[in-house]
Design an enzyme around this catalytic site. Structure first.
Site: not given
Length: 292
Positions: A76, A159, A171, A175, A206
């Site tokens: 983890d 990304s 997000y 990144k 995916t």
């Protein structure tokens, strides 16, 4: 060892974090196909542990079938003790790491929902823990082992969300953060001939995106033709690890499709992925100043 004296691929020790499924699994399989020993980390021990299929054991077994050696490790990446134990085990078993791929990531529910961030769950901040912070922690523990390799490579998977609005500010911050970490870690690692890059992956085929495509074909239908296989990025990383000139890219954000083309890498179906730079923008460039 120097950048012109790289360890053979079949002798390399590789760590791919977050590799039960998705990008991490594809990267681990492609690197395992070179004959490397690949430590596969993730939280999924048994099928059903997560909503999507895939386990660390299944990824490791597929690596074995492809000619490498897969080593599944339940880890983890929000738990620093477990991460430290992972790299302590590798130190005892091999004494070094040749390639570290920081890919562990929490993908919260509602990440791709439309709307402003305050209308989405606060749990989207979990990405700061497993995504941003986890990249720093794994790199910290791996650093002495990468230095011991004499010609290491660190890859942060990222990304175009690091440079444009994509899925909201949480997000984007993650990144952009792992991109900047790659740049700054490269400064510290350069005297030790360890290269560090961030790779902007394209849309990947995916398990998660396949489910999204099936659920909303009108929204995503036109995008399926542009998708890369998860193994493409792994093939790019393998080519980077083999490249004597890899240090020339250290500290940079690399567009996967572009660096793949430069290194002669094709996808699993023989295609050459197209760079989304034209409509998603250019990677960030950094100032060369170094302030200690």
């Amino acid at each position: 060892m120097t950048g012109l004296d790289l360890r053979p691929a079949a002798e390399r020790v590789v760590v791919v974090t977050g590799a039960s499924r998705g990008a991490g699994k594809g990267i681990a399989l492609a690197l395992g196909e070179t004959g490397a020993t690949v430590y596969v980390t993730g939280r999924s021990r048994n099928e059903g542990d997560a909503p999507l299929p895939g386990t660390v054991g299944a990824t490791a077994e597929e690596i074995d079938r492809r000619g490498g050696r897969g080593v599944p490790v339940i880890c983890d990446h929000s738990d620093d003790v477990q991460v430290a134990a992972l790299f302590d085990r590798i130190r005892q078993e091999h004494g070094l790491v040749d390639v570290l791929v920081n890919n562990a990531y929490v993908v919260p529910d509602h990440l791709a929902d439309k709307g402003p961030f305050w209308e989405k769950p606060l749990a989207l901040q979990d990405q700061f823990d497993v995504g941003l912070r986890s990249t720093y922690v794994a790199s910290h523990h791996a650093a002495p082992l990468l230095v011991a390799s004499g010609a290491g490579l660190v890859v942060n998977t990222s990304s175009f969300g690091g440079g444009c609005y994509m899925h909201g500010p949480a997000y984007g911050a993650v990144k952009a953060g792992v991109d900047k970490m790659a740049h700054d870690m490269a400064v510290d690692f350069r005297p030790h001939d360890v290269a560090v890059v961030s790779i902007w992956m394209g849309l990947l085929r995916t398990e998660r995106t396949a489910a999204a495509f099936d659920a909303d074909p009108e929204r995503y239908g036109a995008m399926t033709a542009l998708a890369e296989s998860p193994e493409f990025t792994g093939r790019v990383i393998a080519a980077l690890a083999d490249a004597p000139e890899r240090m020339t890219w250290s500290g940079q954000i690399l567009v996967g499709a572009e660096i793949g083309s430069a290194l002669g890498v094709t996808d699993v179906d023989g295609s050459v992925p197209t760079s989304p730079r034209g409509f998603l923008g250019n990677p960030t460039t950094w100032n060369s100043a170094v302030v200690d």
